[in-house]
Design a protein around this motif. Structure first.
Motif, PDB file in Angstrom:
ATOM      1  N   ARG A 153      -2.198   0.104 -16.331  1.00  0.00           N
ATOM      2  CA  ARG A 153      -0.786   0.294 -15.996  1.00  0.00           C
ATOM      3  C   ARG A 153      -0.554   1.250 -14.822  1.00  0.00           C
ATOM      4  O   ARG A 153       0.579   1.607 -14.522  1.00  0.00           O
ATOM      5  CB  ARG A 153      -0.017   0.832 -17.221  1.00  0.00           C
ATOM      6  N   GLY A 154      -1.605   1.706 -14.174  1.00  0.00           N
ATOM      7  CA  GLY A 154      -1.437   2.605 -13.040  1.00  0.00           C
ATOM      8  C   GLY A 154      -0.945   3.983 -13.423  1.00  0.00           C
ATOM      9  O   GLY A 154      -0.247   4.642 -12.636  1.00  0.00           O
TER      10      GLY A 154
ATOM     11  N   PRO B  87       8.551   6.183  -5.268  1.00  0.00           N
ATOM     12  CA  PRO B  87       8.840   6.356  -6.699  1.00  0.00           C
ATOM     13  C   PRO B  87       8.386   7.733  -7.188  1.00  0.00           C
ATOM     14  O   PRO B  87       7.298   8.198  -6.849  1.00  0.00           O
ATOM     15  CB  PRO B  87       8.025   5.239  -7.357  1.00  0.00           C
ATOM     16  N   PHE B  88       9.239   8.386  -7.974  1.00  0.00           N
ATOM     17  CA  PHE B  88       8.931   9.690  -8.565  1.00  0.00           C
ATOM     18  C   PHE B  88       8.340  10.646  -7.522  1.00  0.00           C
ATOM     19  O   PHE B  88       7.168  11.055  -7.620  1.00  0.00           O
ATOM     20  CB  PHE B  88       7.962   9.534  -9.748  1.00  0.00           C
TER      21      PHE B  88
ATOM     22  N   SER C 245       1.411  10.756  -7.837  1.00  0.00           N
ATOM     23  CA  SER C 245       0.937   9.650  -8.649  1.00  0.00           C
ATOM     24  C   SER C 245      -0.093   8.825  -7.885  1.00  0.00           C
ATOM     25  O   SER C 245      -0.152   8.848  -6.651  1.00  0.00           O
ATOM     26  CB  SER C 245       2.131   8.771  -9.031  1.00  0.00           C
ATOM     27  N   ILE C 246      -0.882   8.043  -8.616  1.00  0.00           N
ATOM     28  CA  ILE C 246      -1.834   7.134  -7.980  1.00  0.00           C
ATOM     29  C   ILE C 246      -1.159   5.875  -7.452  1.00  0.00           C
ATOM     30  O   ILE C 246      -1.804   5.063  -6.782  1.00  0.00           O
ATOM     31  CB  ILE C 246      -2.964   6.731  -8.955  1.00  0.00           C
ATOM     32  N   PHE C 247       0.147   5.687  -7.709  1.00  0.00           N
ATOM     33  CA  PHE C 247       0.829   4.436  -7.336  1.00  0.00           C
ATOM     34  C   PHE C 247       1.138   4.425  -5.841  1.00  0.00           C
ATOM     35  O   PHE C 247       2.048   5.097  -5.378  1.00  0.00           O
ATOM     36  CB  PHE C 247       2.122   4.286  -8.140  1.00  0.00           C
ATOM     37  N   TYR C 248       0.380   3.627  -5.095  1.00  0.00           N
ATOM     38  CA  TYR C 248       0.519   3.571  -3.641  1.00  0.00           C
ATOM     39  C   TYR C 248       0.768   2.158  -3.118  1.00  0.00           C
ATOM     40  O   TYR C 248       0.637   1.907  -1.926  1.00  0.00           O
ATOM     41  CB  TYR C 248      -0.753   4.133  -2.983  1.00  0.00           C
ATOM     42  N   LEU C 249       1.146   1.226  -4.000  1.00  0.00           N
ATOM     43  CA  LEU C 249       1.298  -0.165  -3.575  1.00  0.00           C
ATOM     44  C   LEU C 249       2.298  -0.344  -2.435  1.00  0.00           C
ATOM     45  O   LEU C 249       2.005  -1.062  -1.462  1.00  0.00           O
ATOM     46  CB  LEU C 249       1.683  -1.039  -4.770  1.00  0.00           C
TER      47      LEU C 249
END
Length: 280
Positions: free
Chosen positions: A34-35, A143-144, A149-153
């Motif tokens: 889920r990232g 985002p946030f 966060s690891i979310f880099y899309l």
């Protein structure tokens, strides 16, 4: 500390140092599924970690923001980092990751994992500091933004639209907040303009640059610069722990009038003089 074998890239995981090729996470980990995860990036100068305590404090705060307690204390993380640096040859960059683990219960992730990757320091090419880099604007907020966060899309998708772009630039409704891996600054009418802290990740280099600028008597305006102001900007630059202070030459189709202009160069000079203050 005695060195026990120098690897090109190392990973600390499950209480041991391994080559990065030997490292693996269970597919059940929520970082994979889920990232869910946070991280921080640290570098060395003269084999000493830069702003280590600031980075680890930010890592802890990012983790707490999503319901994760660090699996080990900051003191122990610092010990592992120093040992990893000693095992590497030359200057080092490190990424400390904390995952969501396998369980989400009662609003928290009670069994996180962590690992640390050690690599040779890899800065941007020297010509980028002379010629500047390209940023591609995307119409969204990161985002946030207060969480590393690891979310880099979105950053990867944004860069696909401009093959010259080093990073995507978050520009929700025309307001420039930050780029995908850096803090963003624009010089307008001699003022350094950057987004307010409540809108962006408070980058370690961002904190240092703002402090140095104010101590030197330079005006710093905390507001989001606008895409519509790019034609009026004298300079623009991004900052980050690895890249330090890197000039920008183009944002989308709009060119910056001066690349690595006097304010950028002055800040680079001030930072070079103060690096020792942040080594631990």
């Amino acid at each position: 500390m005695q060195k026990r074998g120098i690897e090109l890239k190392l990973c600390y995981y499950n209480d041991e140092f391994k080559s990065i090729e030997e490292m693996s996470l269970p597919v059940s980990d929520l970082m994979i599924q889920r990232g869910v995860g946070v991280f921080d990036t640290i570098r060395t100068y003269r084999k000493r970690p830069h702003a280590l305590s600031i980075h680890l404090k930010r890592l802890e705060e990012s983790a707490k923001s999503i319901g994760i307690e660090l699996p080990v204390g900051k003191k122990r993380l610092a010990e592992i980092i120093r040992e990893g640096i000693d095992r590497m040859e030359g200057e080092v960059q490190m990424r400390v990751y904390v995952t969501g683990g396998d369980v989400f219960a009662d609003g928290i992730f009670p069994h996180p994992r962590y690992f640390i990757i050690f690599e040779p320091l890899e800065k941007a090419p020297k010509e980028d500091y002379v010629n500047g880099v390209v940023l591609h604007p995307i119409d969204m907020e990161r985002p946030f933004p207060h969480i590393k966060s690891i979310f880099y899309l979105p950053a990867y998708i944004g860069r696909r639209q401009d093959k010259e772009a080093m990073e995507a630039l978050y520009c929700p409704a025309g307001e420039i907040t930050e780029s995908s891996s850096s803090s963003f600054f624009m010089v307008i009418d001699g003022k350094i303009v950057t987004a307010p802290t409540e809108r962006v990740l408070d980058g370690v280099m961002r904190q240092i640059v703002i402090k140095l600028a104010r101590e030197a008597g330079l005006a710093v305006e905390m507001r989001c610069p606008l895409l519509s102001e790019v034609p009026m900007a004298q300079e623009a630059f991004i900052t980050g722990s690895i890249k330090e202070i890197l000039p920008v030459r183009r944002i989308g189709s709009q060119r910056i009038s001066q690349v690595n202009g006097p304010i950028s160069q002055y800040l680079q000079h001030l930072y070079a003089q103060r690096i020792e203050d942040y080594l631990e």
